[in-house]
Design an enzyme around this catalytic site. Structure first.
Site, PDB file in Angstrom:
ATOM      1  N   ASP A 176       0.831  -1.208   0.000  1.00  0.00           N
ATOM      2  CA  ASP A 176       0.000   0.000   0.000  1.00  0.00           C
ATOM      3  C   ASP A 176       0.872   1.267   0.000  1.00  0.00           C
ATOM      4  O   ASP A 176       1.807   1.373   0.810  1.00  0.00           O
ATOM      5  CB  ASP A 176      -0.864  -0.042   1.271  1.00  0.00           C
ATOM      6  N   GLU A 221      14.911 -13.874  -0.749  1.00  0.00           N
ATOM      7  CA  GLU A 221      15.494 -14.967   0.056  1.00  0.00           C
ATOM      8  C   GLU A 221      14.574 -16.185   0.089  1.00  0.00           C
ATOM      9  O   GLU A 221      14.999 -17.287   0.412  1.00  0.00           O
ATOM     10  CB  GLU A 221      15.634 -14.530   1.527  1.00  0.00           C
TER      11      GLU A 221
END
Ligand code: NOJ
Length: 524
Positions: A176, A221
């Protein structure tokens, strides 16, 4: 009131439609001042919507159906009820005071700068806190104080939120107003020529890019294809493009100018050209969106604009669905990722909201009406009781509901399904190169190519049939995409009509004309 169990029960319908991923707006504990965009606990589920266990069941079922799940992450601000803000606002000596943005006011008692909050354009983006005698920043509602991302602990805490949900198996995030997590440390006034525009549409500072690189590293990751799509609410596509970085910031960024574009070939040729020019040099992958939970639905917007331009209301009524169908073809065949907003697959217009049922501070209730699933009176929302659902249904819900349209192969719903199937079945449409065609005013057209596969898309924005007497000639400039090669102008002939927005002439040979308000996909 929709909930996670309800979403879970309708996943099969989304799989039937053919979408790849589901983005769910915030379901976290929240006072609901901004309907979930005021989060009071980032790692929970509001009892209105279910439980964490229900979330786990929903995501497991989604994955079993081959659907990815993207959740909303609200990094710029919390609720004022979040324990972090409760602590920070307890006094100047709070250990978390600098997790938010506090400043002394100006000498004359006015706010620290001229920034304006969203929603109420006369409201400053600052509220004075009597207890501590300082102002705190909120780019949205007063109940949504901005976090201070200059504070390392805030960064750590918000990274932990990402990890929490990634560990739970989400496929990604819609972040957002993510371009707002960096602010100019001096908090300078907005220039006078733009003063009055909400600051969230202007905030564009370098430090945000470093923060996005760290967020991207964290996401990278994780195994699998995790994605971060940012809401970068800047109304310049060139500015939005910078948030892709060198492939090391956002994977995708929403691009809003096309959402605000009127339904004309001139406006759309412009938006498409700007998107190609801004994104292609970076190798960035575009996004396309026509409707969302913050704006009037595109069917409503296009109708409204047509009437403002003097179109006869009877003509508008006749053209309304045809325009929305043509827009669907455009959305799904442009180069990039299309985002569909719930209900556009039914061709919904905005609901009319009587003033006593209005709930949203931003006046966005009309587009947020619940999906009519069935043609029963409750439209498949039987648990809502006598009071009915939280908002009224969109007009024509007795016809424009999922069940009725599913039973009708000529419906808008089936058009979306056929478009998605075509896109999945043709690499030219999903990952192919893109070359914009130079066509008569009123038409937008482009060629998508991948290996020896080709698709041509033509969209007629007018109420008249348009002929292409010269056939379709692809210019010599290279298109966009990895396999684009410079070449001589190409004359394309012998095309078949693969799909049309109105179903007319599908499967036939292309005769060199596009009907009024029609969009078509051609190929071999
Ligand atoms: C953008 C969201 O899309 C909108 O619904 C919300 O009100 C603001 N950000 C504030 O979080």
């Amino acid at each position: 009131m929709g909930d996670l169990a309800g979403i879970r029960s309708h996943l099969v319908d989304l799989a039937w439609l053919g979408v790849d991923a589901l983005w769910i707006s915030p379901f976290y504990p929240s006072p609901m001042v901004d309907f979930g965009y005021d989060v009071s606990d980032y790692c929970g589920v509001d009892p209105l919507f279910g439980t964490l266990e229900e979330f786990d069941r929903m995501i497991t079922d989604a994955h079993a159906l081959g659907l990815k799940v993207i959740i909303d992450w609200v990094p710029n601000h919390t609720s004022d009820q979040h324990p972090w803000f409760v602590d920070a606002s307890s006094g100047r000596d709070s250990g978390r005071r600098d997790w938010y943005v506090w400043r002394d006011g100006a000498a004359d008692g006015s706010p620290p700068n001229n920034w304006v909050a969203a929603f109420d354009l006369s409201a400053p983006a600052w509220t004075f806190d009597d207890r501590s005698g300082q102002w705190f920043l909120h780019l949205f509602e007063e109940a949504q104080p901005d976090l201070n991302w200059d504070q390392g602990e805030v960064v750590g805490a918000m990274h932990d939120v990402l990890r929490f949900w990634l560990d739970r198996g989400v496929d990604g995030f819609r972040a957002d107003v993510v371009h707002c997590i960096g602010k100019d440390p001096d908090l300078p006034d907005d220039p006078p020529e733009v003063a009055g525009i909400p600051h969230c549409a202007l905030n564009d500072v370098p430090v945000t890019h470093h923060r996005l690189q760290a967020i991207r590293s964290l996401i990278d990751e994780y195994p699998g294809d995790r994605v971060i799509v940012g809401e970068v609410y800047l109304l310049s596509t060139a500015a939005v493009a910078t948030y892709y970085g060198d492939g090391d910031e956002l994977h995708l960024a929403f691009n809003f100018p096309p959402l605000y574009a009127p339904w004309t070939s001139e406006a759309w040729n412009g938006c498409i050209g700007e998107t190609v020019d801004a994104l292609a040099p970076r190798g960035a992958w575009p996004t396309w969106v026509l409707s969302n939970h913050d704006n009037a639905r595109h069917r409503t917007r296009y109708d409204r604009a047509a009437r403002l331009h003097g179109e006869d209301p009877a003509v508008t009524m006749r053209r309304s669905e045809a325009r929305a169908r043509a827009a669907a073809v455009l959305l799904m065949t442009l180069r990039g990722s299309p985002f569909l907003y719930q209900g556009e697959e039914l061709g919904l217009a905005d609901a009319a909201i009587p003033s006593d049922r209005a709930v949203d501070p931003g006046g966005r209730d009309g587009c947020r009406a619940p999906i009519p699933w069935t043609d029963a009176d409750d439209h498949g929302w039987p648990t809502t009781g006598a009071a009915g659902p939280w908002l009224p249904f969109a007009p024509e819900a007795a016809l424009r509901n999922h069940a009725a349209q599913r039973a009708d192969p000529s419906s808008v719903l089936h058009l979306y399904r056929r478009l998605l199937a075509l896109r999945h079945g043709r690499r030219a449409l999903s990952v192919g190169t893109f070359t914009l065609l130079d066509l008569p005013v009123g038409l937008v057209g482009y060629v998508r190519e991948h290996d020896d596969e080709l698709a041509v898309v033509l969209v007629n924005f007018t109420d008249d049939r348009i002929e292409l007497p010269g056939g379709i000639r692809v210019p010599h400039e290279p298109g966009t995409g990895p396999s684009a090669e410079p070449r001589d102008p190409l004359e394309i002939g012998g095309l078949q009509v693969l799909l049309t927005s109105d179903g007319i002439a599908e499967g036939e040979a292309f005769v060199g004309a596009v009907l009024a308000d029609q969009a078509m996909v051609l190929g071999y």
